[in-house]
Design an enzyme around this catalytic site. Structure first.
Site, PDB file in Angstrom:
ATOM      1  N   ARG A  91       0.796  -1.299  -0.176  1.00  0.00           N
ATOM      2  CA  ARG A  91      -0.053   0.109  -0.030  1.00  0.00           C
ATOM      3  C   ARG A  91       0.937   1.208   0.106  1.00  0.00           C
ATOM      4  O   ARG A  91       1.799   1.195   0.771  1.00  0.00           O
ATOM      5  CB  ARG A  91      -0.959   0.039   1.112  1.00  0.00           C
ATOM      6  CG  ARG A  91      -1.947  -1.174   1.216  1.00  0.00           C
ATOM      7  CD  ARG A  91      -3.089  -0.986   2.248  1.00  0.00           C
ATOM      8  NE  ARG A  91      -4.084   0.038   1.928  1.00  0.00           N
ATOM      9  CZ  ARG A  91      -5.090   0.647   2.651  1.00  0.00           C
ATOM     10  NH1 ARG A  91      -4.931   0.141   3.958  1.00  0.00           N
ATOM     11  NH2 ARG A  91      -5.842   1.579   2.345  1.00  0.00           N
ATOM     12  N   GLN A 200     -15.170   1.932   6.888  1.00  0.00           N
ATOM     13  CA  GLN A 200     -14.534   1.809   8.447  1.00  0.00           C
ATOM     14  C   GLN A 200     -15.178   2.397   9.711  1.00  0.00           C
ATOM     15  O   GLN A 200     -15.282   1.994  10.566  1.00  0.00           O
ATOM     16  CB  GLN A 200     -12.939   2.403   8.022  1.00  0.00           C
ATOM     17  CG  GLN A 200     -12.192   1.740   7.059  1.00  0.00           C
ATOM     18  CD  GLN A 200     -12.253   2.421   5.835  1.00  0.00           C
ATOM     19  OE1 GLN A 200     -13.241   2.853   5.048  1.00  0.00           O
ATOM     20  NE2 GLN A 200     -11.081   2.301   5.046  1.00  0.00           N
ATOM     21  N   ASP A 241      -2.548   9.394   7.218  1.00  0.00           N
ATOM     22  CA  ASP A 241      -1.843   8.362   6.653  1.00  0.00           C
ATOM     23  C   ASP A 241      -0.286   8.963   6.389  1.00  0.00           C
ATOM     24  O   ASP A 241       0.692   7.997   6.154  1.00  0.00           O
ATOM     25  CB  ASP A 241      -2.523   7.743   5.405  1.00  0.00           C
ATOM     26  CG  ASP A 241      -3.679   7.032   5.827  1.00  0.00           C
ATOM     27  OD1 ASP A 241      -4.749   7.582   5.905  1.00  0.00           O
ATOM     28  OD2 ASP A 241      -3.551   5.774   5.977  1.00  0.00           O
ATOM     29  N   ASN A 251      -5.306  11.641   4.074  1.00  0.00           N
ATOM     30  CA  ASN A 251      -6.131  10.839   5.084  1.00  0.00           C
ATOM     31  C   ASN A 251      -7.240  10.126   4.098  1.00  0.00           C
ATOM     32  O   ASN A 251      -7.491  10.521   3.075  1.00  0.00           O
ATOM     33  CB  ASN A 251      -6.878  11.767   6.240  1.00  0.00           C
ATOM     34  CG  ASN A 251      -7.564  10.608   7.131  1.00  0.00           C
ATOM     35  OD1 ASN A 251      -6.692   9.843   7.794  1.00  0.00           O
ATOM     36  ND2 ASN A 251      -8.467  11.059   7.636  1.00  0.00           N
ATOM     37  N   LYS A 252      -8.180   9.542   4.726  1.00  0.00           N
ATOM     38  CA  LYS A 252      -8.892   8.442   4.148  1.00  0.00           C
ATOM     39  C   LYS A 252      -9.872   9.562   3.199  1.00  0.00           C
ATOM     40  O   LYS A 252     -10.221  10.786   3.452  1.00  0.00           O
ATOM     41  CB  LYS A 252     -10.221   7.999   4.911  1.00  0.00           C
ATOM     42  CG  LYS A 252     -11.347   6.974   4.241  1.00  0.00           C
ATOM     43  CD  LYS A 252     -10.752   6.127   3.179  1.00  0.00           C
ATOM     44  CE  LYS A 252      -9.551   5.237   3.788  1.00  0.00           C
ATOM     45  NZ  LYS A 252      -8.750   4.740   2.727  1.00  0.00           N
TER      46      LYS A 252
END
Ligand SMILES: CSC[C@H]1O[C@H](OP(=O)(O)O)[C@H](O)[C@@H]1O
Length: 351
Positions: A91, A200, A241, A251-252
């Protein structure tokens, strides 16, 4: 409060983790007995969340060393270099993955002149994996201590994705301030974005907070603006992240939209992350690699196709929030505010 959550741990010569693909209805422990199973767990998101990925990869490197057939220390170093490349490729966005494999490889190089056998080096790398995990747990609690006072009196926090104990070794980053404030007896309520497409929030954050007895309301991502406009949100706290040198933060997907909405409604917007998520080698957010995941994760829900056959879907898994939209970055070494560059350097270098 329920016993503190553990997301990833070492047991009986394996990297053990909760299979997050099966939560919230099944709690199944996956035993990764080979480096390939560790790689699969990261790629498939059985384990996910930047710090949790880092802890898992650290133990993955130790597993590579323990299972190597190398007969000399230099040969083991070569196996570890190849192992880092393999694990890092799973990832691209969360910097903690490469940070952890780099830490273990650097430790191996440092010790290579001191240890006599590959077995001795492997044992030392397992100890380093334990250190990464234990440091992560301590960082999460420190983030909670620094973040809890930032939650306004109303105690109503909106969060996105899962940056809780399941995204770390346990306890969490973005959820740590809420956990700590709750433990201090404060009245806390969390608006939990479901976080399409991987859910999530609905599957993991809602499960974590419910288990901890912390009040929450699950909302769809497109309700966040309505809740802010209705005066029901006192602040936003999300994870990260990768935080780069100028404070831009990956981030997401959906986090950037929340930051814009928070600014429009004059609501404080915080990032919570350990210093292992800070990447000073990147100057600004345009350089952050954004993971593209499968279209099926968008066109399907719970294994069932929700879009017409033949329809294409986009799936950038992250977005980048510009530093100017961030009120503060909560780390284990304190809260960094604008101008971010100097503060991020200070906390990263431990000054
Ligand atoms: C504390 S890091 C959590 C961070 O990781 C998540 O991404 P993913 O679930 O794809 O690993 C999300 O960006 C969270 O904020």
């Amino acid at each position: 409060m329920s016993e503190e959550l553990r997301t990833v741990w070492w047991e009986a010569d394996a990297v053990c983790l909760i299979d997050q693909l099966l939560l919230p209805h099944e709690q199944v422990v996956v035993r990764c007995t080979t480096p390939e199973l560790v790689a699969h767990a990261i790629k498939s998101m059985q384990v996910r969340g930047a710090p949790a990925i880092g802890c898992t990869a650290a133990y993955g490197m130790a597993l590579i060393a323990l299972q190597s057939q190398a007969e000399t220390v230099p040969a083991l170093l070569a196996d570890l270099e190849a192992g880092k490349v393999m694990l890092d490729s799973q990832r691209p966005t969360a910097v903690n993955l490469a940070w952890a494999t780099d830490r273990l490889l650097t430790k191996a190089r440092q010790l290579s002149a001191e240890v006599a056998t590959p077995q001795a080096l492997a044992a030392a790398l397992l100890d380093e994996g334990h250190a990464v995990l234990n440091e992560d747990l301590a960082m999460c609690h420190a983030i909670g201590d620094h973040g809890a006072p930032l939650i306004p009196a109303g105690g109503r926090v909106l969060t996105h994705c899962n940056a809780g104990g399941l995204a770390t070794a346990g306890y969490g980053t973005a959820l740590a301030p809420m956990r700590t404030a709750f433990a201090q007896g404060r009245n806390i309520h969390v608006w939990v974005d479901e976080t399409r497409p991987f859910l999530q929030g609905a599957r993991l954050t809602a499960w974590e907070l419910h288990q901890a007895g912390i009040s929450l309301t699950l909302i769809t991502d497109n309700m966040a603006g309505y809740m802010m406009k209705s005066g029901k949100v006192d602040c936003v706290i999300v994870g990260a992240d990768r935080i780069v040198a100028n404070g831009d933060t990956a981030n997401k997907i959906g986090t950037y939209s929340l930051a814009i909405l928070a600014r429009a409604h004059n609501i404080p917007f915080y990032i919570a992350a350990p210093t292992s998520t800070i990447d000073l080698t990147m100057e600004h957010g345009d350089l952050i690699p954004i993971e593209e995941r499968s279209e099926e994760e968008v066109t399907h829900l719970g294994g069932r196709m929700i879009a017409p056959v033949g329809v294409r879907a986009a799936h950038p898994a992250f977005d980048v929030t510009p530093a100017e939209l961030i009120t503060g970055i909560i780390t284990e070494r304190g809260v960094v505010t604008a101008p971010f560059a100097e503060g991020l350097r200070r906390v990263k270098e431990g000054a």
